[in-house]
Design an enzyme around this catalytic site. Structure first.
Site, PDB file in Angstrom:
ATOM      1  N   ARG A  23       0.814  -1.220   0.000  1.00 56.76           N
ATOM      2  CA  ARG A  23       0.000   0.000   0.000  1.00 56.76           C
ATOM      3  C   ARG A  23       0.842   1.261   0.000  1.00 56.76           C
ATOM      4  O   ARG A  23       0.377   2.335  -0.356  1.00 56.76           O
ATOM      5  CB  ARG A  23      -0.913   0.038   1.238  1.00 56.76           C
ATOM      6  N   GLN A  47       8.677  26.599  15.724  1.00 56.69           N
ATOM      7  CA  GLN A  47       8.336  27.098  14.400  1.00 56.69           C
ATOM      8  C   GLN A  47       8.724  26.050  13.358  1.00 56.69           C
ATOM      9  O   GLN A  47       9.796  25.452  13.447  1.00 56.69           O
ATOM     10  CB  GLN A  47       9.115  28.392  14.152  1.00 56.69           C
ATOM     11  N   ASN A  49       9.182  25.534   9.129  1.00 59.74           N
ATOM     12  CA  ASN A  49       9.342  26.284   7.888  1.00 59.74           C
ATOM     13  C   ASN A  49       9.463  25.320   6.712  1.00 59.74           C
ATOM     14  O   ASN A  49       9.903  24.179   6.886  1.00 59.74           O
ATOM     15  CB  ASN A  49      10.607  27.150   7.946  1.00 59.74           C
ATOM     16  N   ARG A  59      21.164  27.848  -0.707  1.00 57.95           N
ATOM     17  CA  ARG A  59      20.675  28.710   0.368  1.00 57.95           C
ATOM     18  C   ARG A  59      21.636  28.576   1.539  1.00 57.95           C
ATOM     19  O   ARG A  59      21.839  27.503   2.069  1.00 57.95           O
ATOM     20  CB  ARG A  59      19.262  28.320   0.776  1.00 57.95           C
ATOM     21  N   HIS A  62      23.503  30.189   6.727  1.00 60.90           N
ATOM     22  CA  HIS A  62      22.773  31.104   7.608  1.00 60.90           C
ATOM     23  C   HIS A  62      22.853  30.688   9.072  1.00 60.90           C
ATOM     24  O   HIS A  62      22.978  29.505   9.381  1.00 60.90           O
ATOM     25  CB  HIS A  62      21.294  31.150   7.218  1.00 60.90           C
ATOM     26  N   LYS A  72      17.999  23.459  14.658  1.00 61.40           N
ATOM     27  CA  LYS A  72      17.092  23.095  13.574  1.00 61.40           C
ATOM     28  C   LYS A  72      17.079  21.583  13.392  1.00 61.40           C
ATOM     29  O   LYS A  72      18.115  20.922  13.544  1.00 61.40           O
ATOM     30  CB  LYS A  72      17.544  23.735  12.256  1.00 61.40           C
ATOM     31  N   HIS A 119      24.171  26.974   8.689  1.00 61.20           N
ATOM     32  CA  HIS A 119      23.504  25.915   7.947  1.00 61.20           C
ATOM     33  C   HIS A 119      23.175  26.391   6.535  1.00 61.20           C
ATOM     34  O   HIS A 119      22.839  27.555   6.325  1.00 61.20           O
ATOM     35  CB  HIS A 119      22.211  25.521   8.673  1.00 61.20           C
ATOM     36  N   TYR A 132      11.962  22.420   7.874  1.00 61.21           N
ATOM     37  CA  TYR A 132      12.763  22.444   9.090  1.00 61.21           C
ATOM     38  C   TYR A 132      12.014  23.035  10.264  1.00 61.21           C
ATOM     39  O   TYR A 132      11.209  23.946  10.131  1.00 61.21           O
ATOM     40  CB  TYR A 132      14.097  23.151   8.871  1.00 61.21           C
ATOM     41  N   LYS A 169      21.373  38.645  -1.465  1.00 63.84           N
ATOM     42  CA  LYS A 169      21.719  38.741  -0.040  1.00 63.84           C
ATOM     43  C   LYS A 169      22.789  37.713   0.328  1.00 63.84           C
ATOM     44  O   LYS A 169      23.759  38.039   1.007  1.00 63.84           O
ATOM     45  CB  LYS A 169      20.463  38.540   0.817  1.00 63.84           C
ATOM     46  N   ASP A 170      22.622  36.471  -0.129  1.00 62.09           N
ATOM     47  CA  ASP A 170      23.590  35.423   0.203  1.00 62.09           C
ATOM     48  C   ASP A 170      24.934  35.634  -0.488  1.00 62.09           C
ATOM     49  O   ASP A 170      25.962  35.180   0.014  1.00 62.09           O
ATOM     50  CB  ASP A 170      23.036  34.039  -0.134  1.00 62.09           C
TER      51      ASP A 170
END
Length: 181
Positions: A23, A47, A49, A59, A62, A72, A119, A132, A169-170
């Site tokens: 299944r 939280q 995300n 990405r 950060h 995280k 990360h 995350y 930005k990165d």
């Protein structure tokens, strides 16, 4: 669920127990009691995300500073990424060391990234959905990061730089030398 501590102290790769038959499959992606037992600490996630990205999107790297630092628990629910964690804890025996692991909807592995780490990830399939949990609220004034091509870290993102898709930005993030003068 099984957990294996990576070479970075406090950073764990988690692999669920999957129950499958004709299944489909079932697995428990998060159980607070079991998770905290495996990683050896109490973590109160507040939280969740989700990010959708296409192949080559990078990405990171950060992190949030000070009282707004975040632990995280990350996973991929569609596609695959190379996920990178960097130890930024100056008193750690693995300070400025990093790991890179493949997280995918196929392997269903998760990575626990404790507070005090940078990360990031790069998408290696046509698209990916990255999820995350965070143990602290996002605070824009506390965000920071390290440039993806930092010479001190020398991360192998497994793509040629011209294939990267990176936010403006990165592209302007600091180097390790600038952060730890």
């Amino acid at each position: 669920m099984q957990a294996k501590e990576t070479i970075l102290k406090g950073c764990y790769l988690l692999e669920p127990t999957i129950f499958g038959d004709d299944r489909g499959y079932f697995f428990e992606s998060y159980n607070k009691i079991q998770f905290e037992s495996l990683v050896g600490e109490t973590v109160n996630f507040v939280q969740d995300n989700e990010a959708f990205s296409k192949k080559g999107v990078l990405r990171g790297l950060h992190f949030q500073e000070g009282q707004h630092a975040q632990a995280k628990l990350v996973r991929v629910t569609q596609g695959a990424v190379i996920d990178v964690a960097v130890d930024l804890r100056p008193k750690s025996e693995t300070f400025l060391k990093h790991i890179a692991v493949e997280l995918s909807s196929d392997n269903k592995k998760q990575l626990f990234v404790p507070r005090g780490f940078a990360h990031g990830y790069i998408v290696i399939t046509e698209t990916a959905v990255f999820n995350y949990k965070c143990d602290n609220w996002y605070k824009k004034a506390s965000e920071n990061g390290i440039i993806y091509n930092d010479e001190t870290l020398n991360i192998d993102w497994q793509f040629r730089p011209e294939q990267f898709i990176i936010s403006e930005k990165d592209k302007r993030l600091s180097t390790v030398k600038e952060l730890f003068k």
